[in-house]
Design a protein around this motif. Structure first.
Motif, PDB file in Angstrom:
ATOM      1  N   ALA A 161       0.619  -1.419   0.238  1.00 10.91           N
ATOM      2  CA  ALA A 161       0.001   0.123  -0.132  1.00 10.91           C
ATOM      3  C   ALA A 161       0.903   1.098  -0.149  1.00 10.91           C
ATOM      4  O   ALA A 161       0.414   2.302  -0.487  1.00 10.91           O
ATOM      5  CB  ALA A 161      -0.941   0.106   1.081  1.00 10.91           C
ATOM      6  N   VAL A 162       2.067   1.088   0.701  1.00 11.23           N
ATOM      7  CA  VAL A 162       2.721   2.412   0.942  1.00 11.23           C
ATOM      8  C   VAL A 162       3.738   2.900  -0.351  1.00 11.23           C
ATOM      9  O   VAL A 162       4.326   3.768  -0.537  1.00 11.23           O
ATOM     10  CB  VAL A 162       3.617   2.300   2.089  1.00 11.23           C
ATOM     11  CG1 VAL A 162       4.911   1.594   1.707  1.00 11.23           C
ATOM     12  CG2 VAL A 162       4.091   3.818   2.589  1.00 11.23           C
ATOM     13  N   SER A 163       3.814   1.641  -1.336  1.00 12.72           N
ATOM     14  CA  SER A 163       4.800   1.928  -2.422  1.00 12.72           C
ATOM     15  C   SER A 163       4.223   2.947  -3.428  1.00 12.72           C
ATOM     16  O   SER A 163       2.829   2.881  -3.478  1.00 12.72           O
ATOM     17  CB  SER A 163       4.924   0.467  -3.133  1.00 12.72           C
ATOM     18  OG  SER A 163       3.748   0.158  -3.856  1.00 12.72           O
ATOM     19  N   PRO A 164       5.043   3.717  -3.979  1.00 13.56           N
ATOM     20  CA  PRO A 164       4.683   4.750  -5.064  1.00 13.56           C
ATOM     21  C   PRO A 164       3.930   4.169  -6.180  1.00 13.56           C
ATOM     22  O   PRO A 164       4.355   3.357  -6.694  1.00 13.56           O
ATOM     23  CB  PRO A 164       5.812   5.290  -5.505  1.00 13.56           C
ATOM     24  CG  PRO A 164       6.906   5.144  -4.355  1.00 13.56           C
ATOM     25  CD  PRO A 164       6.572   3.898  -3.833  1.00 13.56           C
ATOM     26  N   GLY A 165       2.686   4.636  -6.252  1.00 15.23           N
ATOM     27  CA  GLY A 165       2.051   4.256  -7.574  1.00 15.23           C
ATOM     28  C   GLY A 165       0.946   5.446  -8.085  1.00 15.23           C
ATOM     29  O   GLY A 165       0.902   6.480  -7.196  1.00 15.23           O
ATOM     30  N   PRO A 166      -0.026   5.243  -8.831  1.00 18.26           N
ATOM     31  CA  PRO A 166      -0.879   6.144  -9.537  1.00 18.26           C
ATOM     32  C   PRO A 166      -1.886   6.696  -8.365  1.00 18.26           C
ATOM     33  O   PRO A 166      -1.793   7.861  -8.122  1.00 18.26           O
ATOM     34  CB  PRO A 166      -1.729   5.274 -10.361  1.00 18.26           C
ATOM     35  CG  PRO A 166      -0.790   4.475 -10.993  1.00 18.26           C
ATOM     36  CD  PRO A 166       0.101   3.782  -9.985  1.00 18.26           C
ATOM     37  N   ALA A 167      -2.384   5.805  -7.569  1.00 21.18           N
ATOM     38  CA  ALA A 167      -3.113   6.195  -6.217  1.00 21.18           C
ATOM     39  C   ALA A 167      -2.357   6.956  -5.449  1.00 21.18           C
ATOM     40  O   ALA A 167      -2.955   8.172  -5.000  1.00 21.18           O
ATOM     41  CB  ALA A 167      -3.822   5.128  -5.563  1.00 21.18           C
ATOM     42  N   ASN A 168      -1.330   6.706  -4.946  1.00 23.58           N
ATOM     43  CA  ASN A 168      -0.497   7.467  -4.034  1.00 23.58           C
ATOM     44  C   ASN A 168      -0.024   8.862  -4.311  1.00 23.58           C
ATOM     45  O   ASN A 168      -0.050   9.673  -3.718  1.00 23.58           O
ATOM     46  CB  ASN A 168       0.578   6.508  -3.299  1.00 23.58           C
ATOM     47  CG  ASN A 168       0.314   5.276  -2.429  1.00 23.58           C
ATOM     48  OD1 ASN A 168      -0.926   5.596  -2.116  1.00 23.58           O
ATOM     49  ND2 ASN A 168       0.965   4.311  -2.317  1.00 23.58           N
ATOM     50  N   ILE A 169       0.500   8.635  -5.855  1.00 24.29           N
ATOM     51  CA  ILE A 169       0.898   9.966  -6.276  1.00 24.29           C
ATOM     52  C   ILE A 169      -0.156  10.779  -6.468  1.00 24.29           C
ATOM     53  O   ILE A 169      -0.087  12.169  -6.453  1.00 24.29           O
ATOM     54  CB  ILE A 169       1.688   9.713  -7.788  1.00 24.29           C
ATOM     55  CG1 ILE A 169       2.921   8.810  -7.521  1.00 24.29           C
ATOM     56  CG2 ILE A 169       1.847  10.861  -8.391  1.00 24.29           C
ATOM     57  CD1 ILE A 169       4.004   9.527  -6.680  1.00 24.29           C
ATOM     58  N   SER A 170      -1.149  10.515  -6.841  1.00 21.13           N
ATOM     59  CA  SER A 170      -2.554  11.337  -6.898  1.00 21.13           C
ATOM     60  C   SER A 170      -2.870  11.829  -5.506  1.00 21.13           C
ATOM     61  O   SER A 170      -3.157  13.304  -5.577  1.00 21.13           O
ATOM     62  CB  SER A 170      -3.684  10.735  -7.481  1.00 21.13           C
ATOM     63  OG  SER A 170      -4.254   9.671  -6.882  1.00 21.13           O
ATOM     64  N   ASN A 171      -2.818  11.005  -4.396  1.00 21.54           N
ATOM     65  CA  ASN A 171      -3.077  11.671  -3.267  1.00 21.54           C
ATOM     66  C   ASN A 171      -2.099  12.702  -2.758  1.00 21.54           C
ATOM     67  O   ASN A 171      -2.417  13.519  -2.108  1.00 21.54           O
ATOM     68  CB  ASN A 171      -2.979  10.352  -2.289  1.00 21.54           C
ATOM     69  CG  ASN A 171      -3.957  10.428  -0.979  1.00 21.54           C
ATOM     70  OD1 ASN A 171      -4.574  11.825  -0.838  1.00 21.54           O
ATOM     71  ND2 ASN A 171      -3.883   9.742   0.003  1.00 21.54           N
ATOM     72  N   ALA A 172      -0.799  12.224  -3.043  1.00 20.85           N
ATOM     73  CA  ALA A 172       0.043  13.202  -2.575  1.00 20.85           C
ATOM     74  C   ALA A 172      -0.172  14.482  -3.218  1.00 20.85           C
ATOM     75  O   ALA A 172       0.124  15.799  -2.694  1.00 20.85           O
ATOM     76  CB  ALA A 172       1.472  12.795  -2.812  1.00 20.85           C
ATOM     77  N   THR A 173      -0.416  14.386  -4.752  1.00 19.70           N
ATOM     78  CA  THR A 173      -0.664  15.894  -5.299  1.00 19.70           C
ATOM     79  C   THR A 173      -1.768  16.445  -4.687  1.00 19.70           C
ATOM     80  O   THR A 173      -1.472  17.839  -4.811  1.00 19.70           O
ATOM     81  CB  THR A 173      -0.745  15.362  -6.901  1.00 19.70           C
ATOM     82  OG1 THR A 173       0.159  14.592  -7.476  1.00 19.70           O
ATOM     83  CG2 THR A 173      -1.159  16.598  -7.899  1.00 19.70           C
ATOM     84  N   ILE A 174      -2.711  16.027  -4.449  1.00 24.41           N
ATOM     85  CA  ILE A 174      -3.953  16.551  -3.981  1.00 24.41           C
ATOM     86  C   ILE A 174      -3.803  17.425  -2.684  1.00 24.41           C
ATOM     87  O   ILE A 174      -3.894  18.300  -2.221  1.00 24.41           O
ATOM     88  CB  ILE A 174      -5.222  15.500  -3.885  1.00 24.41           C
ATOM     89  CG1 ILE A 174      -5.708  15.086  -5.468  1.00 24.41           C
ATOM     90  CG2 ILE A 174      -6.262  16.399  -3.014  1.00 24.41           C
ATOM     91  CD1 ILE A 174      -6.604  14.093  -5.275  1.00 24.41           C
ATOM     92  N   ALA A 175      -2.752  16.505  -1.704  1.00 22.69           N
ATOM     93  CA  ALA A 175      -2.318  17.312  -0.536  1.00 22.69           C
ATOM     94  C   ALA A 175      -1.512  18.366  -0.698  1.00 22.69           C
ATOM     95  O   ALA A 175      -1.597  19.270  -0.118  1.00 22.69           O
ATOM     96  CB  ALA A 175      -1.550  15.994   0.332  1.00 22.69           C
TER      97      ALA A 175
END
Length: 214
Positions: free
Chosen positions: A18-32
């Motif tokens: 779950a913690v590995s960089p991927g589309p979902a995590n990158i998008s979440n980081a971008t929105i943050a």
């Protein structure tokens, strides 16, 4: 009932995925970074809800496998191990690229409910997520484990999923974090590749040790 060590193994395996960089995590980081912590937490809750959807699908299939055949469970562990090693390979490839992350900033104004459903859709639209769930669950489950053990493992993964997305929302809502992430991306991908390799090899060893005992 599944023991504490098995639950920790499942939780750790799912955390690594779950913690590995991927589309979902990158998008979440971008929105943050672009919309702030509150919006990102809402979006992250949507991502986590999408994970729950695939988790229930995975657990349903896992329950059938656990009740049917030790050899099917062994095959699943082999498949899961290969999947984790593939993720290790992909993360390893990223270490050869420059320290940068291609991110499209999101500027449109939408409601909190819309951000939530965007998160849900992001993960529901990726059926490969069910493979990650099954790989993580198979780390700590054995053929003689019952329904309660499966449910316990599922709940642990759900908690880890919500916590991981919340962590991304909180961490990346601080100014300057994204710049640091871009500079350190090669090291992060290298560490992720190592963790995936350890998890994948461990899962394969578990499968073949089970085979030799049988």
């Amino acid at each position: 009932m599944i023991d504490l060590f098995s639950l920790l193994s499942i939780g750790l395996a799912f955390f690594v995925i779950a913690v590995s960089p991927g589309p979902a995590n990158i998008s979440n980081a971008t929105i943050a970074m672009s919309k702030g912590r509150r919006t990102s937490l809402i979006y992250g809750a949507g991502l986590s809800t999408g994970l729950v959807f695939w988790g229930i699908i995975a657990a349903s299939g896992m329950g059938t496998i656990l009740q049917s055949s030790v050899y099917l469970l062994m095959a699943l562990k082999i498949f899961g191990g290969i999947y984790l090693l593939r993720l290790a390979y992909l993360s390893g490839k990223e270490t050869m690229k420059p320290n940068s992350v291609s991110i499209e900033m999101i500027d449109d104004k939408v409601s909190g409910k819309s951000w939530f459903f965007r998160g849900v859709i992001m993960n529901i639209s990726n059926p490969k997520t069910v493979i990650a769930w099954m790989a993580a669950l198979s780390v700590g489950l054995e053929a003689n484990d019952g329904t309660l053990s499966l449910i316990a493992g599922l709940v642990i993964c759900m908690v880890v999923g919500f916590a991981t997305n919340a962590m991304y929302s909180i961490c990346f809502s601080y100014c300057g974090v994204m710049n640091w992430y871009q500079r350190a991306s090669r090291w992060i991908n290298g560490a992720t590749s190592f963790l995936f390799s350890i998890a994948g090899i461990g899962l394969l060893r578990s499968a073949f040790n089970r085979s030799s005992v049988s």
